[in-house]
Design an enzyme around this catalytic site. Structure first.
Site, mmCIF file in Angstrom:
data_model
loop_
_atom_site.group_PDB
_atom_site.id
_atom_site.type_symbol
_atom_site.label_atom_id
_atom_site.label_comp_id
_atom_site.label_asym_id
_atom_site.label_seq_id
_atom_site.Cartn_x
_atom_site.Cartn_y
_atom_site.Cartn_z
ATOM 1 N N SER A 141 20.242 17.475 -52.155
ATOM 2 C CA SER A 141 19.686 18.612 -51.425
ATOM 3 C C SER A 141 18.214 18.802 -51.791
ATOM 4 O O SER A 141 17.418 17.896 -51.558
ATOM 5 C CB SER A 141 20.525 19.860 -51.720
ATOM 6 O OG SER A 141 20.217 20.899 -50.832
ATOM 7 N N ASP A 210 27.645 19.510 -42.464
ATOM 8 C CA ASP A 210 26.706 20.137 -43.403
ATOM 9 C C ASP A 210 26.128 21.400 -42.765
ATOM 10 O O ASP A 210 25.463 21.343 -41.738
ATOM 11 C CB ASP A 210 25.578 19.159 -43.759
ATOM 12 C CG ASP A 210 24.757 19.618 -44.953
ATOM 13 O OD1 ASP A 210 24.428 20.817 -45.034
ATOM 14 O OD2 ASP A 210 24.443 18.772 -45.816
ATOM 15 N N HIS A 238 28.119 20.532 -47.030
ATOM 16 C CA HIS A 238 26.945 20.324 -47.875
ATOM 17 C C HIS A 238 27.313 20.056 -49.330
ATOM 18 O O HIS A 238 26.659 19.258 -50.000
ATOM 19 C CB HIS A 238 26.030 21.549 -47.791
ATOM 20 C CG HIS A 238 24.697 21.367 -48.438
ATOM 21 N ND1 HIS A 238 23.717 20.523 -47.936
ATOM 22 C CD2 HIS A 238 24.157 21.895 -49.578
ATOM 23 C CE1 HIS A 238 22.646 20.557 -48.710
ATOM 24 N NE2 HIS A 238 22.886 21.372 -49.715
#
Length: 264
Positions: A141, A210, A238
């Site tokens: 991320s 996600d 995610h």
């Protein structure tokens, strides 16, 4: 006239508070502790301390340098380090300024995170004897942008990107399409503009569901990096893309260099 005032006021409010959105620092400061591991305190820029968590691998094995997501801190990466160590690899995670044990007067920023990452990598090579060619950069991320920046600086032999974004500007534009994100974002983490210059083998992992970073961003990056393999996982979100054992095995194999080649 009043609508213009309200709009400008909203822009100013977002500009001043955006780092609370980009860097939602988790509360508390937990020290990572594990058998046969070490928490390192390294001299950082302007008298700061850079924290890194090291789990050594067997002699000669690659070491995965991990950069975590924006809602995590160093102690949250213990489980991942254990998985890499069990797979015969070293693990080295770097804390961000303003997070966990590294909280101080200055909050997180793109510039500050890059500086801490550089200090930690320099220490890994010069003091711990891990060669650059035995280093695998990994970012999840927010950390994907950090890993890519380090790759542009000549670090690492391979690159793993988990749920990566094209840029924070692009994320902001999708969240707030009515705001001029390109003019407001202070920490752009512009991965897309850097990708074409990164010649390392790259593994991109992204889930179709996600809800934080749209999957099309990972897919787009897969077309920009010259030597990328993109693994799209149907139904994954995610925070659970690395849960399946077969996905982690792909990561281990890639980190060891199985089936990868250096792009020319």
């Amino acid at each position: 006239m009043s609508l213009v005032f309200v709009y400008v006021s909203l822009c100013v409010l977002v500009f001043l508070n955006q780092r609370h959105l980009v860097f939602p620092v988790p509360p508390g400061a937990r020290e990572p502790k594990l058998f046969q591991s070490a928490l390192l305190r390294l001299p950082g820029p302007e008298g700061s301390t850079v924290y890194a968590f090291h789990m050594p691998g067997p002699p000669g094995a690659p070491t995965v340098v991990h950069f975590h997501g924006n809602g995590e801190q160093l102690s949250d990466e213990i489980w991942l380090g254990q998985r890499y160590q069990e797979a015969g690899l070293g693990f080295y995670a770097v804390e961000y300024p303003g997070y966990g044990l590294a909280k101080g007067r200055e909050g997180p920023s793109e510039k500050g995170i890059y500086a801490a990452a550089q200090v930690a990598l320099d220490h890994l090579h010069t003091q711990m004897g891990v060669k650059p060619e035995d280093t695998v950069l990994e970012g999840q991320s927010l950390g994907s942008g950090v890993a890519v920046e380090m790759a542009t600086r000549g670090q690492g032999a391979r690159l793993i990107l988990i749920t990566p974004y094209t840029s924070i500007v692009d994320i902001g534009a999708r969240l707030f399409p009515w705001l001029p994100a390109r003019w407001l974002v202070r920490d752009p983490f512009d991965t897309a503009s850097k990708a074409a210059g990164v010649k390392l083998p790259v593994l991109i992992i992204h889930g179709t569901q996600d809800e934080v970073v749209p999957v099309d961003m990972g897919e787009r990056l897969g077309t920009i990096f010259p030597n990328a393999t993109t693994l799209i996982l149907p139904g994954k979100h995610h925070n659970n893309v690395t849960d399946p054992a077969d996905v982690r095995e792909r990561m281990f194999q890639f980190a060891r260099g199985d089936g990868t080649r250096q792009a020319k």
